[in-house]
Write an enzyme that holds these catalytic residues in place. Structure first.
Site, PDB file in Angstrom:
ATOM      1  N   VAL A 124       8.059 -62.288  29.048  1.00 34.91           N
ATOM      2  CA  VAL A 124       9.445 -61.830  28.961  1.00 34.91           C
ATOM      3  C   VAL A 124       9.460 -60.335  28.630  1.00 34.91           C
ATOM      4  O   VAL A 124       8.480 -59.797  28.109  1.00 34.91           O
ATOM      5  CB  VAL A 124      10.276 -62.615  27.910  1.00 34.91           C
ATOM      6  CG1 VAL A 124      10.369 -64.091  28.249  1.00 34.91           C
ATOM      7  CG2 VAL A 124       9.724 -62.444  26.513  1.00 34.91           C
ATOM      8  N   GLY A 175       7.949 -50.549  29.160  1.00 36.31           N
ATOM      9  CA  GLY A 175       8.429 -49.358  29.851  1.00 36.31           C
ATOM     10  C   GLY A 175       7.439 -48.534  30.660  1.00 36.31           C
ATOM     11  O   GLY A 175       7.873 -47.597  31.312  1.00 36.31           O
ATOM     12  N   GLY A 177       5.530 -49.418  33.289  1.00 32.64           N
ATOM     13  CA  GLY A 177       5.236 -49.904  34.646  1.00 32.64           C
ATOM     14  C   GLY A 177       5.771 -48.996  35.745  1.00 32.64           C
ATOM     15  O   GLY A 177       6.781 -48.305  35.564  1.00 32.64           O
ATOM     16  N   CYS A 180       9.389 -49.706  36.746  1.00 33.47           N
ATOM     17  CA  CYS A 180      10.191 -50.074  35.577  1.00 33.47           C
ATOM     18  C   CYS A 180      11.233 -48.998  35.259  1.00 33.47           C
ATOM     19  O   CYS A 180      10.920 -47.809  35.257  1.00 33.47           O
ATOM     20  CB  CYS A 180       9.244 -50.230  34.391  1.00 33.47           C
ATOM     21  SG  CYS A 180      10.077 -50.517  32.849  1.00 33.47           S
ATOM     22  N   THR A 182      13.262 -49.653  32.432  1.00 33.52           N
ATOM     23  CA  THR A 182      13.706 -50.094  31.102  1.00 33.52           C
ATOM     24  C   THR A 182      14.045 -48.915  30.182  1.00 33.52           C
ATOM     25  O   THR A 182      15.068 -48.913  29.501  1.00 33.52           O
ATOM     26  CB  THR A 182      12.607 -50.960  30.443  1.00 33.52           C
ATOM     27  OG1 THR A 182      12.422 -52.110  31.256  1.00 33.52           O
ATOM     28  CG2 THR A 182      12.963 -51.380  29.033  1.00 33.52           C
ATOM     29  N   ASP A 209      -0.704 -53.532  29.615  1.00 32.84           N
ATOM     30  CA  ASP A 209       0.011 -53.895  30.846  1.00 32.84           C
ATOM     31  C   ASP A 209       0.933 -52.771  31.317  1.00 32.84           C
ATOM     32  O   ASP A 209       1.922 -52.453  30.657  1.00 32.84           O
ATOM     33  CB  ASP A 209       0.818 -55.172  30.561  1.00 32.84           C
ATOM     34  CG  ASP A 209       1.681 -55.570  31.751  1.00 32.84           C
ATOM     35  OD1 ASP A 209       1.431 -55.085  32.870  1.00 32.84           O
ATOM     36  OD2 ASP A 209       2.607 -56.389  31.542  1.00 32.84           O
ATOM     37  N   SER A 305     -18.278 -44.515  35.267  1.00 33.95           N
ATOM     38  CA  SER A 305     -18.534 -43.094  35.134  1.00 33.95           C
ATOM     39  C   SER A 305     -17.955 -42.583  33.809  1.00 33.95           C
ATOM     40  O   SER A 305     -18.596 -41.814  33.084  1.00 33.95           O
ATOM     41  CB  SER A 305     -17.911 -42.366  36.331  1.00 33.95           C
ATOM     42  OG  SER A 305     -18.391 -41.078  36.404  1.00 33.95           O
TER      43      SER A 305
HETATM   44  P1  IMP Z   1       2.108 -51.068  37.264  1.00 30.03           P
HETATM   45  O1  IMP Z   1       0.655 -51.443  37.293  1.00 30.03           O
HETATM   46  O2  IMP Z   1       2.346 -49.697  36.742  1.00 30.03           O
HETATM   47  O3  IMP Z   1       2.762 -51.326  38.587  1.00 30.03           O
HETATM   48  O4  IMP Z   1       2.799 -52.017  36.189  1.00 30.03           O
HETATM   49  C1  IMP Z   1       2.886 -53.412  36.328  1.00 30.03           C
HETATM   50  C2  IMP Z   1       3.666 -53.956  35.162  1.00 30.03           C
HETATM   51  O5  IMP Z   1       5.008 -53.451  35.169  1.00 30.03           O
HETATM   52  C3  IMP Z   1       3.861 -55.465  35.153  1.00 30.03           C
HETATM   53  O6  IMP Z   1       2.721 -56.179  34.762  1.00 30.03           O
HETATM   54  C4  IMP Z   1       5.039 -55.619  34.195  1.00 30.03           C
HETATM   55  O7  IMP Z   1       4.634 -55.602  32.843  1.00 30.03           O
HETATM   56  C5  IMP Z   1       5.844 -54.367  34.447  1.00 30.03           C
HETATM   57  N1  IMP Z   1       7.024 -54.655  35.268  1.00 30.03           N
HETATM   58  C6  IMP Z   1       7.080 -55.327  36.435  1.00 30.03           C
HETATM   59  N2  IMP Z   1       8.318 -55.372  36.924  1.00 30.03           N
HETATM   60  C7  IMP Z   1       9.085 -54.712  36.039  1.00 30.03           C
HETATM   61  C8  IMP Z   1      10.497 -54.431  35.987  1.00 30.03           C
HETATM   62  O8  IMP Z   1      11.279 -54.743  36.880  1.00 30.03           O
HETATM   63  N3  IMP Z   1      10.918 -53.756  34.893  1.00 30.03           N
HETATM   64  C9  IMP Z   1      10.077 -53.372  33.892  1.00 30.03           C
HETATM   65  N4  IMP Z   1       8.750 -53.592  33.913  1.00 30.03           N
HETATM   66  C10 IMP Z   1       8.269 -54.262  34.984  1.00 30.03           C
END
Ligand code: IMP
Length: 344
Positions: A124, A175, A177, A180, A182, A209, A305
């Site tokens: 969540v 925040g 991602g 994202c 957020t 993450d 590396s």
């Molecule tokens: P990325 O590797 O930078 O693309 O980040 C992936 C992560 O972004 C996911 O595992 C989520 O935790 C987060 N994420 C995915 N969809 C959303 C979204 O719609 N809003 C905010 N965070 C997201």
């Protein structure tokens, strides 16, 4: 105002180089996470998990990630029968996975647990919540030997709350991602490296993450205390990510679309939360990539590396490396100069 704490993220720091390893091949990147098998844990040669997003991880990506040495976390943005089918395929082909669930998801949990699933990821947007704690408790009391990954949190208190509620693995990131919004929509979040640092103080197992743009970010996340990173965007263009490539005749190249889990597109598909929802994600396009194994192997080379530069033979030694903060000019100095002059 002068006492406000400082939040740092990947570009704000660098690792202080140390005495090099004799060879990069001496760098052991393996990591261990709790997993409900006979020994109670799984050792991954590559500390990378694919994101539990609808456009990233279904059973095909899970298999590809496992073959590449990592692990897939299957998303929950689908009907329960679809989730069950994905789990059964993984089970039959013996692909270890975590299955994602939300809160108030008892029917999904029951169906998956009845067919032998014991590895769950409670996913969540703000995991520091009583509803998540109740879901952890429900899993713990109804499924013997269950392993629970839970998130997302970004602070020491959030991680401690989930640990106390019984989570085995904490997922950190609010925040960072790539798709994202957020932080823009809510004004809330935590620069990712600080989030990792705080959560690593209390979590036994930690996943960093979101926001990984290359192997350098992974090395920094692992040094700060993450046991593995979770990535979405970098895998979104691979053939193993769900969705068809779109061919552009003008550029003679193919791309793929991936949507944030809280994007309008994804929310419309799942009809999430009706009128009260806020949209906190976008849909983005990425160039097609050759394969998941190629993406992961390239990242792995960079991680090795990085470990070699600080003289770390394994992830425990990597954590002893030290960071330095960099200024904007220090950061800019590290970019290819041709890129800065716009001649690339
Ligand atoms: P990325 O590797 O930078 O693309 O980040 C992936 C992560 O972004 C996911 O595992 C989520 O935790 C987060 N994420 C995915 N969809 C959303 C979204 O719609 N809003 C905010 N965070 C997201």
């Amino acid at each position: 105002m002068e006492n406000l704490p400082l939040g740092l993220t990947y570009d704000d720091v660098l690792l202080r180089p140390g005495k090099s390893l004799e060879s990069r091949s001496l760098a052991d990147t393996s990591t261990t996470l709790p997993y409900p098998n006979k020994v109670g844990y799984i050792t991954l040669k590559v500390p990378i998990l694919s994101a539990n997003m609808a456009d990233i991880t279904e059973q095909g990506m899970a298999a590809a990630m496992y073959n590449a040495g990592g692990l897939g976390i299957i998303h929950r943005f689908c009907r329960i029968d679809h989730a069950l089918a994905m789990w059964l395929i993984c089970k039959q082909t013996y692909t270890p996975v975590f299955m994602s669930i939300g809160v108030n998801d008892k029917e999904r949990i029951t169906l998956l647990a009845d067919t032998g699933c014991k590895a769950f990821c409670i996913d969540v947007a703000n995991g520091y919540s009583d509803a998540v704690a109740r879901t952890i408790e429900y899993l713990r009391t109804t499924i013997p030997g269950v392993v629970v990954m839970a998130g997302n949190v970004a602070t020491r208190e959030g991680a401690l709350f989930l640990m106390s509620a019984g989570a085995d693995i904490i997922k950190a990131g609010i925040g960072p991602g790539s798709c994202c919004t957020t932080r823009l929509v809510t004004g809330c979040g935590m620069p990712q490296l600080s989030a990792i640092a705080e959560c690593a103080e209390v979590a036994h197992y930690l996943i960093a993450d979101g926001g990984i743009r290359g192997s350098g970010d992974i090395v920094k996340a692992l040094t700060m205390g993450a046991d593995a990173v979770m990535i979405g965007k970098l895998l979104a263009g691979t053939p193993e990510a769900p969705g068809k490539p779109i061919y552009n005749t003008l550029t003679a190249s193919s791309s793929k679309i991936y949507s944030g889990s809280a994007s309008k597109k994804q929310q419309d598909k799942c009809d999430m939360n009706g009128k009260n929802r806020t949209t906190e994600g976008v849909t983005a396009q990425v160039q097609c990539a050759e394969s998941t194994i190629k993406v992961v192997t390239d990242l792995l080379k960079g991680i090795r590396s990085g470990m070699s530069y600080v003289g770390a033979q394994n992830l425990a030694e990597l954590r002893m490396a030290s960071f330095i903060r960099v200024t904007q000019s220090g950061y800019t100095e590290g970019l290819p100069h041709a890129l800065l002059n716009n001649t690339m």
